[in-house]
Design an enzyme around this catalytic site. Structure first.
Site, PDB file in Angstrom:
ATOM      1  CD  GLU A   1      16.482 -14.479   3.965  1.00  0.00           C
ATOM      2  OE1 GLU A   1      15.824 -15.042   4.878  1.00  0.00           O
ATOM      3  OE2 GLU A   1      17.094 -13.415   4.130  1.00  0.00           O
TER       4      GLU A   1
ATOM      5  CG  ASP B   1      -1.905   1.069   1.295  1.00  0.00           C
ATOM      6  OD1 ASP B   1      -2.789   1.068   0.436  1.00  0.00           O
ATOM      7  OD2 ASP B   1      -1.837   1.941   2.186  1.00  0.00           O
TER       8      ASP B   1
HETATM    9  C1  NOJ Z   1      -4.437   2.960  -0.909  1.00  0.00           C
HETATM   10  C2  NOJ Z   1      -5.578   2.074  -0.581  1.00  0.00           C
HETATM   11  O1  NOJ Z   1      -5.901   1.320  -1.709  1.00  0.00           O
HETATM   12  C3  NOJ Z   1      -6.689   2.963  -0.120  1.00  0.00           C
HETATM   13  O2  NOJ Z   1      -7.903   2.264   0.003  1.00  0.00           O
HETATM   14  C4  NOJ Z   1      -6.280   3.602   1.167  1.00  0.00           C
HETATM   15  O3  NOJ Z   1      -7.267   4.533   1.568  1.00  0.00           O
HETATM   16  C5  NOJ Z   1      -4.947   4.353   1.017  1.00  0.00           C
HETATM   17  N1  NOJ Z   1      -3.978   3.593   0.275  1.00  0.00           N
HETATM   18  C6  NOJ Z   1      -4.355   4.651   2.362  1.00  0.00           C
HETATM   19  O4  NOJ Z   1      -3.893   3.475   2.966  1.00  0.00           O
END
Ligand code: NOJ
Length: 557
Positions: free
Chosen positions: A271, A222
């Site tokens: 690994e 993310d």
């Molecule tokens: C991207 C995620 O897909 C989204 O849903 C989220 O709100 C933001 N990152 C923050 O984590």
């Protein structure tokens, strides 16, 4: 801090296939909205586990699960309080273990979400940082700063949150006075980690190992472009953040320093036995910058958001396809293709509207046209070399729910007014499985977001076995993709001459031709028809008439 787990690691029983991920079709499960096993109206891991056979039969290779970790759910789980625990609303670690094992037994891989840019404000580290007060070492794991202005009443810099409002929140110190500010690029409940602090890197390397030991096949990272901030956290000097984000490297996104983190992570992943992968959620200004994330010693894949944002238009699509393939080829990474996810308006609704409205639309548009184009766009995507992502419900042709009442909305962007109007709830409505029942088979009770009364006909049950249904189109397309060795493989397409509005390309014996226009177009005959996203084209002799907004697959073998 962690929920106890006694589960032995799930074994990797998926048959090892060389570089499986290079042409994999990966299905995104949004656990809240996929299937509810325990009847609380919220999807969960048990719900996913019991529906794995559906995903195997659909013909996907892997499942990516959005976060199911312990979280107060300020941003639907992208605010993690404990990275090693399953939130009780989704189940337990034993449920995660059972899910991984069952998936492997069915030949499906499991990719989990990793959220390293920020934690929840309920994470132990952040609670400690608040409790220990200004100047305490525990504050160094996040970005705490004194404010500007005579009494520190102004935020430390001019950055804005992606969800709207300042990217800084001022805390009340333990003695009750207003004190430091902390950085949160997203909601205030999502404080950004300070990746300059060695404990942060150590912790995430340990979290990676925890889930790798649990048997997962990979991670979707993310905000993979966000962890490293420019030294000194300089002002942006511009307030048109959305334009800036789309076009530039900013002091908080796509800084070159992130790549060292991925080189370290790659060594850890390598690994482990089996072929495990990383996929980056990296919103960079260009596909060329995205390619930096998938250099041979870094991550395996990165989402191609430039493709997702492209209109249903032959010239624009050809340009982004060429640009993507040209950017990925030098680094040897597969291209990825994606049309929908939990953050954007579903493509059936995007394509129902005028082009140029972006990826955040709350207008129903012309639904029939939108679905017709969405089906065509999917067949085009699945014919391209590389890996493709499918978001749950798109195989049913689901539109966005554009008329959710305000009182049910949960997207933090809705409450912070980033000009986005909380649009993301519309693509997160629980999916319909059956024609009847309180939640169309999503679970034994209701749903956390209301489903439209018209969704019975879109359910899995209604579409199964119906030859022209969207579900059967996906099933057939994925089956053909598996049986046609040229599909998905390689790093190039051979464009064929085509009239305006038509895209046609060859991959070995396989030909894909898409008419993105609103009128039929006559083209040379391409061979034997394998599949059409709409009514079959008519082929009188040496010519073929492609219906409007239709993609066709052909073989010359
Ligand atoms: C991207 C995620 O897909 C989204 O849903 C989220 O709100 C933001 N990152 C923050 O984590």
């Amino acid at each position: 801090m962690s929920q106890q787990h006694s589960a032995a690691p799930a074994s990797d029983t998926v048959a090892v296939r060389g570089d499986w991920w290079r042409d994999a079709v990966i299905y995104q499960v949004y656990p809240r909205s996929f299937a509810d096993g325990d009847g609380d109206g919220m999807g969960d891991l048990e719900g996913v586990r019991t529906r794995l056979p559906y995903l195997r039969d659909l013909g996907v290779d892997a499942v990516w699960l959005s976060p199911f970790y312990a979280s107060p759910q300020a941003d639907a789980g992208y605010d993690v309080a404990d990275y090693r625990a399953v939130d009780p609303m989704f189940g337990t670690l034993l449920d995660a273990d059972a899910l991984i094992r069952d998936a492997h037994a069915l030949g499906l891989r499991i990719i989990v979400d990793l959220v390293p840019n920020h934690s929840s404000d309920q994470h132990e580290w952040f609670k400690r940082a608040l409790a220990e007060g200004p100047g305490s070492p525990s504050r160094d794991r996040y970005h705490f700063r004194p404010g500007k202005g005579a009494a520190g009443e102004l935020p430390p810099n001019d950055w804005e949150s992606i969800f709207g409002g300042p990217a800084w929140t001022r805390v009340t110190e333990p003695d009750g006075t207003p004190g430091d500010w902390y950085l949160h690029l997203f909601a205030p409940e999502q404080p950004d980690f300070n990746w300059e602090h060695p404990a942060v890197g150590d912790e995430f390397r340990s979290i990676l190992r925890f889930w790798l030991d649990m048997g997962v096949d990979g991670f979707r990272i993310d905000v993979a472009h966000g962890m490293v901030k420019a030294a000194g956290l300089p002002d942006l000097g511009s307030h048109d953040h959305l334009t800036l984000l789309a076009n530039d490297v900013t002091p908080f996104f796509d800084q070159d320093g992130v790549h060292e983190i991925y080189r370290q992570w790659r060594r850890i992943l390598d690994e482990y036995p089996g072929e495990r992968i990383f996929v980056a959620e990296a919103w960079t200004p260009t596909v060329e910058r995205t390619a930096n994330y998938v250099r041979p010693d870094e991550l395996h894949q990165a989402f191609n958001f430039q493709y997702l944002a492209t209109a249903w238009d032959a010239a624009s699509l050809r340009e982004v396809i060429d640009r993507t393939l040209d950017a990925m080829r030098p680094v040897g990474a597969p291209a990825t293709w994606v049309l929908s996810n939990h953050d954007v308006t579903r493509h059936a609704t995007r394509f129902a509207n005028e082009p140029g409205l972006g990826t955040q639309i709350r207008l129903a548009g012309d639904r029939e046209l939108g679905l017709r184009r969405a089906r065509a766009a999917t067949l085009l995507m699945l014919a391209l070399p590389g890996s493709a992502y499918v978001y749950q419900g798109e195989e049913l042709g689901l539109p966005d729910v554009v008329d959710l009442p305000d009182e049910v909305r949960q997207d933090p962007a809705y409450f912070r007014g980033a000009g986005q109007d909380g649009f993301r709830d519309g693509c997160r409505v629980p999916i319909p499985w059956t024609r009847t029942g309180p939640s169309y088979g999503f679970g034994p009770a209701g749903t956390w977001l209301p489903q439209p009364p018209t969704w019975a006909d879109l359910s899995v049950e209604s579409q199964t076995g119906v030859p022209d249904s969207t579900l059967e189109l996906y099933r057939t397309a994925l089956a053909v993709r598996r049986s046609e060795p040229d599909l998905g493989a390689g790093d190039a397409v051979e464009w064929l001459p085509a009239p305006e509005g038509v895209l046609a390309f060859r991959r070995g014996d396989f030909i894909c031709a898409a008419n993105t226009g609103d009128t039929p177009v006559t083209v040379p005959s391409y061979g034997r028809l394998l599949l059409s996203s709409a009514e079959p084209p008519s082929t009188p002799g040496a010519e073929t008439t492609l219906p409007p907004n239709t993609t066709t697959w052909w073989t010359t073998a």
